[in-house]
Design a protein around this motif. Structure first.
Motif, PDB file in Angstrom:
ATOM      1  N   GLU A  66       0.899  -1.164   0.145  1.00  0.00           N
ATOM      2  CA  GLU A  66      -0.160   0.096  -0.060  1.00  0.00           C
ATOM      3  C   GLU A  66       0.904   1.266  -0.053  1.00  0.00           C
ATOM      4  O   GLU A  66       1.954   1.230   0.540  1.00  0.00           O
ATOM      5  CB  GLU A  66      -1.151   0.094   1.171  1.00  0.00           C
ATOM      6  CG  GLU A  66      -1.754  -1.114   1.003  1.00  0.00           C
ATOM      7  CD  GLU A  66      -2.990  -1.024   2.176  1.00  0.00           C
ATOM      8  OE1 GLU A  66      -3.381  -0.036   2.347  1.00  0.00           O
ATOM      9  OE2 GLU A  66      -3.659  -2.131   2.397  1.00  0.00           O
ATOM     10  N   PRO A  67       0.230   2.374  -0.416  1.00  0.00           N
ATOM     11  CA  PRO A  67       1.176   3.537  -0.433  1.00  0.00           C
ATOM     12  C   PRO A  67       1.486   4.186   0.844  1.00  0.00           C
ATOM     13  O   PRO A  67       0.856   3.849   1.998  1.00  0.00           O
ATOM     14  CB  PRO A  67       0.201   4.582  -1.203  1.00  0.00           C
ATOM     15  CG  PRO A  67      -1.088   4.278  -0.996  1.00  0.00           C
ATOM     16  CD  PRO A  67      -1.062   2.531  -1.074  1.00  0.00           C
ATOM     17  N   ASN A  68       2.622   4.726   0.991  1.00  0.00           N
ATOM     18  CA  ASN A  68       3.115   5.486   2.241  1.00  0.00           C
ATOM     19  C   ASN A  68       2.159   6.913   2.274  1.00  0.00           C
ATOM     20  O   ASN A  68       1.561   7.290   1.479  1.00  0.00           O
ATOM     21  CB  ASN A  68       4.638   5.509   2.465  1.00  0.00           C
ATOM     22  CG  ASN A  68       5.168   6.211   1.129  1.00  0.00           C
ATOM     23  OD1 ASN A  68       4.644   7.194   0.527  1.00  0.00           O
ATOM     24  ND2 ASN A  68       6.388   5.994   0.960  1.00  0.00           N
ATOM     25  N   ASP A  69       2.648   7.525   3.317  1.00  0.00           N
ATOM     26  CA  ASP A  69       1.893   8.582   3.530  1.00  0.00           C
ATOM     27  C   ASP A  69       2.284   9.783   2.587  1.00  0.00           C
ATOM     28  O   ASP A  69       1.369  10.612   2.055  1.00  0.00           O
ATOM     29  CB  ASP A  69       2.299   9.305   5.196  1.00  0.00           C
ATOM     30  CG  ASP A  69       1.646   8.520   6.131  1.00  0.00           C
ATOM     31  OD1 ASP A  69       0.606   7.881   5.935  1.00  0.00           O
ATOM     32  OD2 ASP A  69       2.198   8.717   7.215  1.00  0.00           O
ATOM     33  N   GLU A  70       3.330   9.828   2.252  1.00  0.00           N
ATOM     34  CA  GLU A  70       3.950  11.013   1.235  1.00  0.00           C
ATOM     35  C   GLU A  70       3.106  10.479  -0.179  1.00  0.00           C
ATOM     36  O   GLU A  70       2.767  11.403  -0.967  1.00  0.00           O
ATOM     37  CB  GLU A  70       5.432  10.849   0.848  1.00  0.00           C
ATOM     38  CG  GLU A  70       5.861  11.927  -0.161  1.00  0.00           C
ATOM     39  CD  GLU A  70       7.331  11.933  -0.312  1.00  0.00           C
ATOM     40  OE1 GLU A  70       7.832  12.323  -1.281  1.00  0.00           O
ATOM     41  OE2 GLU A  70       7.784  11.097   0.650  1.00  0.00           O
ATOM     42  N   GLN A  71       2.890   9.300  -0.510  1.00  0.00           N
ATOM     43  CA  GLN A  71       2.299   8.783  -1.921  1.00  0.00           C
ATOM     44  C   GLN A  71       0.959   9.280  -1.593  1.00  0.00           C
ATOM     45  O   GLN A  71       0.181   9.451  -2.649  1.00  0.00           O
ATOM     46  CB  GLN A  71       2.498   7.345  -2.184  1.00  0.00           C
ATOM     47  CG  GLN A  71       3.979   7.099  -2.326  1.00  0.00           C
ATOM     48  CD  GLN A  71       4.368   5.487  -2.491  1.00  0.00           C
ATOM     49  OE1 GLN A  71       3.838   4.873  -1.822  1.00  0.00           O
ATOM     50  NE2 GLN A  71       5.214   5.250  -3.382  1.00  0.00           N
ATOM     51  N   ARG A  72       0.380   8.845  -0.609  1.00  0.00           N
ATOM     52  CA  ARG A  72      -1.037   9.267  -0.557  1.00  0.00           C
ATOM     53  C   ARG A  72      -1.479  10.714  -0.771  1.00  0.00           C
ATOM     54  O   ARG A  72      -2.380  10.917  -1.068  1.00  0.00           O
ATOM     55  CB  ARG A  72      -1.850   8.735   0.956  1.00  0.00           C
ATOM     56  CG  ARG A  72      -1.959   7.252   1.064  1.00  0.00           C
ATOM     57  CD  ARG A  72      -2.508   6.791   2.349  1.00  0.00           C
ATOM     58  NE  ARG A  72      -2.344   5.219   2.747  1.00  0.00           N
ATOM     59  CZ  ARG A  72      -3.213   4.422   1.993  1.00  0.00           C
ATOM     60  NH1 ARG A  72      -4.183   4.930   1.524  1.00  0.00           N
ATOM     61  NH2 ARG A  72      -2.963   3.079   2.309  1.00  0.00           N
TER      62      ARG A  72
ATOM     63  N   LEU B  70      -8.824   5.574  -8.466  1.00  0.00           N
ATOM     64  CA  LEU B  70      -7.629   4.540  -7.973  1.00  0.00           C
ATOM     65  C   LEU B  70      -8.351   3.585  -7.111  1.00  0.00           C
ATOM     66  O   LEU B  70      -9.161   4.185  -6.129  1.00  0.00           O
ATOM     67  CB  LEU B  70      -6.747   5.433  -7.422  1.00  0.00           C
ATOM     68  CG  LEU B  70      -5.206   4.442  -6.807  1.00  0.00           C
ATOM     69  CD1 LEU B  70      -4.672   3.759  -7.897  1.00  0.00           C
ATOM     70  CD2 LEU B  70      -4.436   5.593  -6.069  1.00  0.00           C
ATOM     71  N   LEU B  71      -8.102   2.358  -7.255  1.00  0.00           N
ATOM     72  CA  LEU B  71      -8.457   1.116  -6.448  1.00  0.00           C
ATOM     73  C   LEU B  71      -7.261   0.702  -5.834  1.00  0.00           C
ATOM     74  O   LEU B  71      -6.486  -0.051  -6.593  1.00  0.00           O
ATOM     75  CB  LEU B  71      -9.293   0.106  -6.938  1.00  0.00           C
ATOM     76  CG  LEU B  71     -10.783   0.420  -7.295  1.00  0.00           C
ATOM     77  CD1 LEU B  71     -11.700  -0.672  -7.999  1.00  0.00           C
ATOM     78  CD2 LEU B  71     -11.621   0.723  -5.997  1.00  0.00           C
ATOM     79  N   ILE B  72      -7.172   0.731  -4.438  1.00  0.00           N
ATOM     80  CA  ILE B  72      -5.971   0.015  -3.738  1.00  0.00           C
ATOM     81  C   ILE B  72      -6.337  -1.185  -2.926  1.00  0.00           C
ATOM     82  O   ILE B  72      -7.177  -0.930  -2.015  1.00  0.00           O
ATOM     83  CB  ILE B  72      -5.368   1.106  -2.690  1.00  0.00           C
ATOM     84  CG1 ILE B  72      -4.734   2.310  -3.774  1.00  0.00           C
ATOM     85  CG2 ILE B  72      -4.210   0.533  -2.241  1.00  0.00           C
ATOM     86  CD1 ILE B  72      -4.487   3.413  -2.776  1.00  0.00           C
ATOM     87  N   THR B  73      -5.982  -2.300  -3.160  1.00  0.00           N
ATOM     88  CA  THR B  73      -6.572  -3.666  -2.587  1.00  0.00           C
ATOM     89  C   THR B  73      -5.827  -3.999  -1.513  1.00  0.00           C
ATOM     90  O   THR B  73      -6.222  -4.797  -0.594  1.00  0.00           O
ATOM     91  CB  THR B  73      -6.714  -4.554  -3.673  1.00  0.00           C
ATOM     92  OG1 THR B  73      -5.424  -5.108  -3.983  1.00  0.00           O
ATOM     93  CG2 THR B  73      -7.405  -4.368  -5.053  1.00  0.00           C
ATOM     94  N   GLY B  74      -4.466  -3.670  -1.303  1.00  0.00           N
ATOM     95  CA  GLY B  74      -3.390  -4.213  -0.315  1.00  0.00           C
ATOM     96  C   GLY B  74      -2.952  -5.414  -0.861  1.00  0.00           C
ATOM     97  O   GLY B  74      -3.261  -5.927  -1.867  1.00  0.00           O
ATOM     98  N   PHE B  75      -2.378  -6.321  -0.060  1.00  0.00           N
ATOM     99  CA  PHE B  75      -1.664  -7.564  -0.406  1.00  0.00           C
ATOM    100  C   PHE B  75      -2.556  -8.657  -0.445  1.00  0.00           C
ATOM    101  O   PHE B  75      -3.401  -8.789   0.749  1.00  0.00           O
ATOM    102  CB  PHE B  75      -0.582  -7.734   0.663  1.00  0.00           C
ATOM    103  CG  PHE B  75       0.126  -9.092   0.461  1.00  0.00           C
ATOM    104  CD1 PHE B  75       0.995  -9.313  -0.741  1.00  0.00           C
ATOM    105  CD2 PHE B  75      -0.246 -10.227   1.198  1.00  0.00           C
ATOM    106  CE1 PHE B  75       1.902 -10.322  -0.849  1.00  0.00           C
ATOM    107  CE2 PHE B  75       0.454 -11.467   0.817  1.00  0.00           C
ATOM    108  CZ  PHE B  75       1.403 -11.366  -0.183  1.00  0.00           C
TER     109      PHE B  75
END
Length: 375
Positions: A238-244, A256-261
């Motif tokens: 998942e994205p880090n704080d800076e990427q978010r 954007l859909l972020i599913t995680g691992f």
């Protein structure tokens, strides 16, 4: 032969896990195969699930300053090597390579045949410890790509035997999904908010060198009427704080859909129209790219290391320069304008996988390297 495969990663080891388990599973019917990895590792969990593989919890302290753990790990590994008398020890990273070397120095028992795999495009060090590993604990080096091999040429490993053996994938496990089933998986993933959109996805997560944020920026650069037709799906880290924060500033959250691992990525790949691997560092050849192509998805890659070796530009995918978000945006325009061509490109990707990416060749060539131990 009796073979020990090691990997130092705690938790998830990414492509290293896939690599080691693939070899172990492929050879377990013909050889006595042991996998050694930390007890908290995903690799040990996967190896333990295969009946013909012996999985042993094994620690590989990375820091010499952890003297107590380091000495204890050397003693345990030395006792194992003395007891088991492995013909081959195949190491896959610097910490396990170093520990195997120290455990076999001045040993009274016969030392095994040492194989080391270069998985990435990180420069080979020339420090004392690396020179010692090359001299004392490396009989043969496997490079997973030609760029990785070039890093070894002229390095401290130059006098070791070397083979270039690209990673293979299980094309039976990663196989195309029937259209109706793929449509159901797509509906379940996207929901009503993204129905009918072009699904562009990756299974590599947001690790910095994967370049996923470059693709986020490329979608953000599309005109509004085109951006509304695209949804970006990212499976994995998942994205880090800076990427978010960057995602928010680009107004990309709703695209954007972020599913995680997830342990099994096939349902996600089945929902993609197109895959992407836009790395600009470290990456060598990419299991993820080959898995997506094996499932019949065309893939956008960067001209980095051996990534473009996977793809014929315009036939089963697209090739752009690393970090070139403008070129990525243009390829997205092409995909949107030619959506009817994507299934045929996906079929070409599957044909390529059947012809070039099959696991059997990868396993056979690795076994031939091991066979030199018996010779």
């Amino acid at each position: 032969m009796k073979i020990l495969l090691t990997n130092f990663h705690n938790g998830r080891g990414g492509g290293h896990d896939t690599y080691v388990v693939s070899i172990a599973r492929g050879l377990a019917a013909r050889h006595d195969v042991v996998v050694g990895a930390p007890k908290t590792s995903r690799l040990l969990q996967h190896a333990s699930a295969v009946s013909d593989i012996r999985a042993l919890p094994m620690e590989f302290p990375a820091k010499l300053k952890e003297l107590g753990r380091f000495v204890g790990a050397i003693r345990e590994l030395r006792a194992l090597l003395k007891r088991e008398r492995f013909d081959v020890v195949h190491v896959n990273g610097s910490p396990d390579h170093r520990l195997v070397m120290l455990a076999t120095m001045f040993a009274s028992f016969k030392r095994p045949y040492f194989v080391f795999t270069k998985h990435n495009t990180i420069r080979v060090k020339r420090d004392f410890m690396t020179k010692l590993k090359a001299r004392r604990a490396t009989h043969h080096v496997i490079a997973v790509s030609n760029p990785a091999a070039k890093l070894l040429e002229g390095s401290v490993y130059a006098d070791c035997g070397m083979s270039v053996i690209p990673n293979g994938v299980d094309i039976g496990f990663y196989s195309p999904v029937e259209n109706a089933l793929a449509a159901r998986k797509r509906d379940a993933l996207l929901g009503a908010a993204h129905a009918g959109k072009l699904v562009v996805g990756t299974i590599t997560g947001f690790d910095w060198y994967k370049g996923t944020m470059d693709m986020v920026a490329a979608v953000a650069a599309l005109p509004d009427e085109l951006r509304k037709q695209v949804v970006l799906v990212v499976v994995g880290t998942e994205p880090n704080d800076e990427q978010r924060q960057a995602i928010e500033s680009l107004n990309m959250s709703e695209h954007l859909l972020i599913t995680g691992f997830t342990e099994d990525v096939r349902d996600y790949i089945a929902a993609f129209d197109v895959g992407f691997i836009v790395s600009y560092a470290i990456e060598s050849i990419s299991f993820a790219c080959r898995e997506m192509m094996s499932m019949g998805r065309p893939v956008l890659v960067t001209r980095y290391a051996s990534l473009p070796d996977n793809v014929d530009d315009g036939v089963d995918g697209w090739v752009v320069e690393p970090r070139d978000t403008q070129a990525m945006t243009e390829r997205l325009r092409t995909m949107l304008a030619n959506r009817n061509r994507l299934p045929a490109m996906g079929q070409s990707a599957r044909t390529k996988a059947e012809r070039e990416f099959c696991n059997s060749k990868f396993i056979r060539e690795t076994e031939e390297v091991y066979g030199r131990a018996a010779a």
